[in-house]
Write a protein that holds these residues in place. Structure first.
Motif, PDB file in Angstrom:
ATOM      1  N   VAL A 352      34.832  14.757  84.007  1.00 21.02           N
ATOM      2  CA  VAL A 352      34.780  16.221  83.961  1.00 21.02           C
ATOM      3  C   VAL A 352      33.972  16.632  82.743  1.00 21.02           C
ATOM      4  CG1 VAL A 352      36.123  18.348  83.715  1.00 21.02           C
ATOM      5  CG2 VAL A 352      37.034  16.443  85.071  1.00 21.02           C
ATOM      6  N   MET A 353      33.011  17.531  82.925  1.00 18.40           N
ATOM      7  CA  MET A 353      32.317  18.147  81.798  1.00 18.40           C
ATOM      8  C   MET A 353      32.283  19.651  82.049  1.00 18.40           C
ATOM      9  SD  MET A 353      29.197  15.542  80.749  1.00 18.40           S
ATOM     10  CE  MET A 353      28.241  15.660  82.258  1.00 18.40           C
ATOM     11  N   HIS A 354      32.617  20.434  81.013  1.00 15.55           N
ATOM     12  CA  HIS A 354      32.548  21.891  81.198  1.00 15.55           C
ATOM     13  C   HIS A 354      32.201  22.585  79.892  1.00 15.55           C
ATOM     14  CE1 HIS A 354      36.425  22.943  79.274  1.00 15.55           C
ATOM     15  NE2 HIS A 354      36.998  21.951  79.943  1.00 15.55           N
ATOM     16  N   SER A 355      31.673  23.801  80.026  1.00 18.37           N
ATOM     17  CA  SER A 355      31.289  24.599  78.869  1.00 18.37           C
ATOM     18  C   SER A 355      32.517  25.289  78.291  1.00 18.37           C
ATOM     19  CB  SER A 355      30.248  25.643  79.284  1.00 18.37           C
ATOM     20  OG  SER A 355      30.855  26.634  80.106  1.00 18.37           O
ATOM     21  N   ASP A 356      32.322  26.006  77.159  1.00 17.44           N
ATOM     22  CA  ASP A 356      33.451  26.699  76.561  1.00 17.44           C
ATOM     23  C   ASP A 356      33.741  28.029  77.240  1.00 17.44           C
ATOM     24  OD1 ASP A 356      31.306  28.158  75.613  1.00 17.44           O
ATOM     25  OD2 ASP A 356      31.821  27.992  73.502  1.00 17.44           O
ATOM     26  N   GLY A 357      33.093  28.289  78.375  1.00 15.24           N
ATOM     27  CA  GLY A 357      33.522  29.374  79.246  1.00 15.24           C
ATOM     28  C   GLY A 357      34.788  29.028  80.002  1.00 15.24           C
ATOM     29  N   LEU A 358      35.247  27.784  79.853  1.00 14.86           N
ATOM     30  CA  LEU A 358      36.534  27.348  80.376  1.00 14.86           C
ATOM     31  C   LEU A 358      37.415  26.962  79.190  1.00 14.86           C
ATOM     32  CD1 LEU A 358      34.476  26.737  82.802  1.00 14.86           C
ATOM     33  CD2 LEU A 358      36.252  25.191  83.617  1.00 14.86           C
ATOM     34  N   SER A 359      38.666  27.345  79.256  1.00 17.25           N
ATOM     35  CA  SER A 359      39.627  26.930  78.248  1.00 17.25           C
ATOM     36  C   SER A 359      39.885  25.433  78.379  1.00 17.25           C
ATOM     37  CB  SER A 359      40.941  27.699  78.434  1.00 17.25           C
ATOM     38  OG  SER A 359      41.992  27.088  77.721  1.00 17.25           O
ATOM     39  N   GLU A 360      40.253  24.815  77.254  1.00 16.76           N
ATOM     40  CA  GLU A 360      40.641  23.407  77.290  1.00 16.76           C
ATOM     41  C   GLU A 360      42.114  23.218  77.637  1.00 16.76           C
ATOM     42  OE1 GLU A 360      38.984  20.665  74.292  1.00 16.76           O
ATOM     43  OE2 GLU A 360      38.258  22.488  73.319  1.00 16.76           O
ATOM     44  N   ARG A 361      42.800  24.297  77.914  1.00 21.78           N
ATOM     45  CA  ARG A 361      44.238  24.207  78.161  1.00 21.78           C
ATOM     46  C   ARG A 361      44.542  23.857  79.620  1.00 21.78           C
ATOM     47  NH1 ARG A 361      46.293  29.487  74.641  1.00 21.78           N
ATOM     48  NH2 ARG A 361      45.583  28.709  72.595  1.00 21.78           N
ATOM     49  N   TRP A 362      43.972  22.760  80.041  1.00 18.63           N
ATOM     50  CA  TRP A 362      44.298  22.216  81.355  1.00 18.63           C
ATOM     51  C   TRP A 362      44.651  20.747  81.172  1.00 18.63           C
ATOM     52  CZ3 TRP A 362      41.205  18.144  82.872  1.00 18.63           C
ATOM     53  CH2 TRP A 362      39.950  18.035  82.245  1.00 18.63           C
ATOM     54  N   THR A 363      45.416  20.227  82.105  1.00 24.43           N
ATOM     55  CA  THR A 363      45.864  18.849  82.027  1.00 24.43           C
ATOM     56  C   THR A 363      45.447  18.100  83.279  1.00 24.43           C
ATOM     57  OG1 THR A 363      47.992  19.188  83.149  1.00 24.43           O
ATOM     58  CG2 THR A 363      47.887  19.688  80.769  1.00 24.43           C
ATOM     59  N   HIS A 364      45.642  16.790  83.250  1.00 25.65           N
ATOM     60  CA  HIS A 364      45.312  16.001  84.438  1.00 25.65           C
ATOM     61  C   HIS A 364      46.152  16.443  85.629  1.00 25.65           C
ATOM     62  CE1 HIS A 364      49.008  13.920  83.229  1.00 25.65           C
ATOM     63  NE2 HIS A 364      49.047  13.421  84.442  1.00 25.65           N
ATOM     64  N   GLY A 365      47.374  16.935  85.368  1.00 26.24           N
ATOM     65  CA  GLY A 365      48.225  17.379  86.468  1.00 26.24           C
ATOM     66  C   GLY A 365      47.653  18.556  87.229  1.00 26.24           C
ATOM     67  N   ASP A 366      46.843  19.375  86.548  1.00 21.77           N
ATOM     68  CA  ASP A 366      46.213  20.516  87.224  1.00 21.77           C
ATOM     69  C   ASP A 366      45.197  20.064  88.272  1.00 21.77           C
ATOM     70  OD1 ASP A 366      47.595  22.452  85.680  1.00 21.77           O
ATOM     71  OD2 ASP A 366      46.159  22.150  84.043  1.00 21.77           O
ATOM     72  N   LEU A 367      44.683  18.837  88.139  1.00 23.68           N
ATOM     73  CA  LEU A 367      43.638  18.353  89.041  1.00 23.68           C
ATOM     74  C   LEU A 367      44.105  17.238  89.968  1.00 23.68           C
ATOM     75  CD1 LEU A 367      40.508  18.249  86.688  1.00 23.68           C
ATOM     76  CD2 LEU A 367      41.248  20.078  88.219  1.00 23.68           C
ATOM     77  N   THR A 368      45.316  16.720  89.756  1.00 27.94           N
ATOM     78  CA  THR A 368      45.758  15.546  90.508  1.00 27.94           C
ATOM     79  C   THR A 368      45.652  15.749  92.013  1.00 27.94           C
ATOM     80  OG1 THR A 368      47.248  14.826  88.746  1.00 27.94           O
ATOM     81  CG2 THR A 368      47.710  14.028  90.957  1.00 27.94           C
ATOM     82  N   GLY A 369      46.116  16.880  92.516  1.00 30.21           N
ATOM     83  CA  GLY A 369      46.071  17.117  93.958  1.00 30.21           C
ATOM     84  C   GLY A 369      44.682  17.305  94.514  1.00 30.21           C
ATOM     85  N   PHE A 370      43.701  17.500  93.633  1.00 29.76           N
ATOM     86  CA  PHE A 370      42.327  17.738  94.079  1.00 29.76           C
ATOM     87  C   PHE A 370      41.475  16.470  94.088  1.00 29.76           C
ATOM     88  CE2 PHE A 370      43.886  21.741  92.409  1.00 29.76           C
ATOM     89  CZ  PHE A 370      43.468  22.654  93.355  1.00 29.76           C
ATOM     90  N   LEU A 371      41.950  15.391  93.491  1.00 29.71           N
ATOM     91  CA  LEU A 371      41.125  14.204  93.312  1.00 29.71           C
ATOM     92  C   LEU A 371      40.549  13.639  94.611  1.00 29.71           C
ATOM     93  CD1 LEU A 371      43.010  12.301  90.460  1.00 29.71           C
ATOM     94  CD2 LEU A 371      41.058  13.847  90.298  1.00 29.71           C
TER      95      LEU A 371
END
Length: 402
Positions: A352-371
């Motif tokens: 995952v790479m993202h700009s600072d237009g996204l907060s860093e306050r996300w965890t792997h659990g937020d993406l697990t169901g999307f993998l």
């Protein structure tokens, strides 16, 4: 992953976002289909699908948005539609895709018909969280080179009130040709990049993730600390190089910097992230400059990473997130000495790479169901989860399923 798998890359151009504008979305879809030569029948099918997706968003979704964009490879061009919302979600996705199930206020074709009309259709929905949908339309008959899912996908969104985005991403294949040997001039040029100026001093913004969390107890799933690789060498086989870029500020001048970085990256013959970063740095002179991160992922899971400025990068699996190390600086202006770090991506992990237009306050659990889903859908889900409207935003996902 096979060399054939790595070859599945598509150039992507985000065209327009729509919120609560179903008629405008339909008109834009019709114009876009005609412009890229989708064909009359296929354009009509695209418009019908956009009408259903946009109508559903306007009627039922919370903070729903629809994005139209052009996909291209060397053989053909198509249209991709992304629909993203924050609720209420679907309790039973298979039932929603069943024939005859259509929401009130739409044209009545239903999501099942959208699925049939599209060359590919992916959906993730959870009650209370919302829905992300991706539908892709190619001319008929579809060219053989568009079969399967690309290993890289991303998304950009301009700050509210702007039409252009100062963030960008790009990917290209490295076919394994021998890389040029460094010369004394290369060493001198690298030394000239080293300065005492920092990202914070030049932009009044603190750099993200200047301390790696690999192996830290704060991040589950750590697999040892990264190693800085001097004179990093690309592997002998095919790999994919990916860039995430955040032009300084936002608006047209930031977009000029981001697109200059994309052009330099796409035309580069560099095989390693550090070499590509040097070329991007030279191309950005005379622009506002940018935060840039470049990665190279190889088929065996080896990852080389070089980051300058406020780009967040992480390896994510179903069990954890490992943040990658970037260094302060601004590509195109002043940078510390470049360093390349070597990592490993486990099977079925993602970068995952993202700009600072996204907060860093996300965890792997937020993406697990999307993998299990394609990279473009994961990127859209992350933007929904962590994006803000106070800055340009972008996210790019690289899959490492092997």
């Amino acid at each position: 992953m096979t060399a054939t798998g790595w070859a599945r890359l598509l150039d992507c151009e985000d065209m327009a976002w729509f919120r609560d504008q179903p008629e405008a979305a339909r008109g834009a879809a019709a114009a876009l289909g005609r412009r890229i030569g989708l064909g009359e029948q296929r354009t009509s099918e695209l418009v019908l699908a956009v009408a259903e997706l946009a109508g559903n968003l306007a009627k039922h979704a919370v903070d729903g948005s629809l994005l139209l964009r052009v996909l291209r490879n060397e053989a053909t061009a198509g249209v991709e539609v992304l629909a993203v919302d924050q609720g209420p979600g679907m309790a039973d996705v298979p039932e929603a895709l069943r024939d005859g199930m259509s929401t009130a206020g739409t044209l009545g074709i239903g999501l099942g018909a959208v699925q049939r009309l599209a060359d590919s259709f992916h959906i993730h929905s959870r009650t209370g969280l919302g829905t992300v949908q991706v539908a892709r339309f190619w001319p008929r008959p579809a060219h053989a080179t568009v079969a399967g899912e690309p290993v890289v996908g991303g998304i950009t969104r301009p700050i509210g009130g702007e039409q252009v985005c100062g963030d960008a991403w790009a990917a290209r294949i490295d076919t394994g040709e021998p890389e040029p040997q460094p010369t004394p001039a290369d060493a001198s040029r690298r030394a000239s990049l080293t300065t005492s100026s920092s990202w914070a001093a030049l932009t009044d913004r603190a750099p993200a993730n200047v301390t790696s969390t690999l192996g830290s107890s704060r991040r589950p799933g750590g697999e040892g600390r990264p190693s800085a690789v001097r004179g990093a060498v690309a592997g002998p086989d095919t790999g994919v190089l990916v860039m995430s870029c955040d032009g300084l500020g936002h608006g047209p001048m930031a977009a000029v910097a981001a697109q200059a970085a994309v052009r330099a990256f796409k035309t580069s013959t560099a095989r390693t992230p550090e070499q590509a970063m040097e070329q991007v740095h030279r191309a950005l002179r005379g622009t506002r400059g940018a935060a840039v991160a470049i990665a190279r992922l190889e088929a065996d899971g080896r990852l080389l990473f070089c980051g300058v400025g406020n780009i967040t990068a992480a390896v994510v699996t179903s069990t954890g997130r490992r943040t990658l190390l970037s260094h302060p600086g601004i590509a195109g202006h002043q940078m510390h000495q470049l360093r390349t770090y070597e990592h490993r991506i486990p099977a079925h992990g993602i970068l995952v790479m993202h700009s600072d237009g996204l907060s860093e306050r996300w965890t792997h659990g937020d993406l697990t169901g999307f993998l299990p889903h394609p990279p473009a859908l994961i990127a859209a889900a992350l933007l929904r989860q962590a994006g803000t409207r106070r800055d340009d935003a972008s996210a790019v996902i690289v899959k490492a399923a092997r």
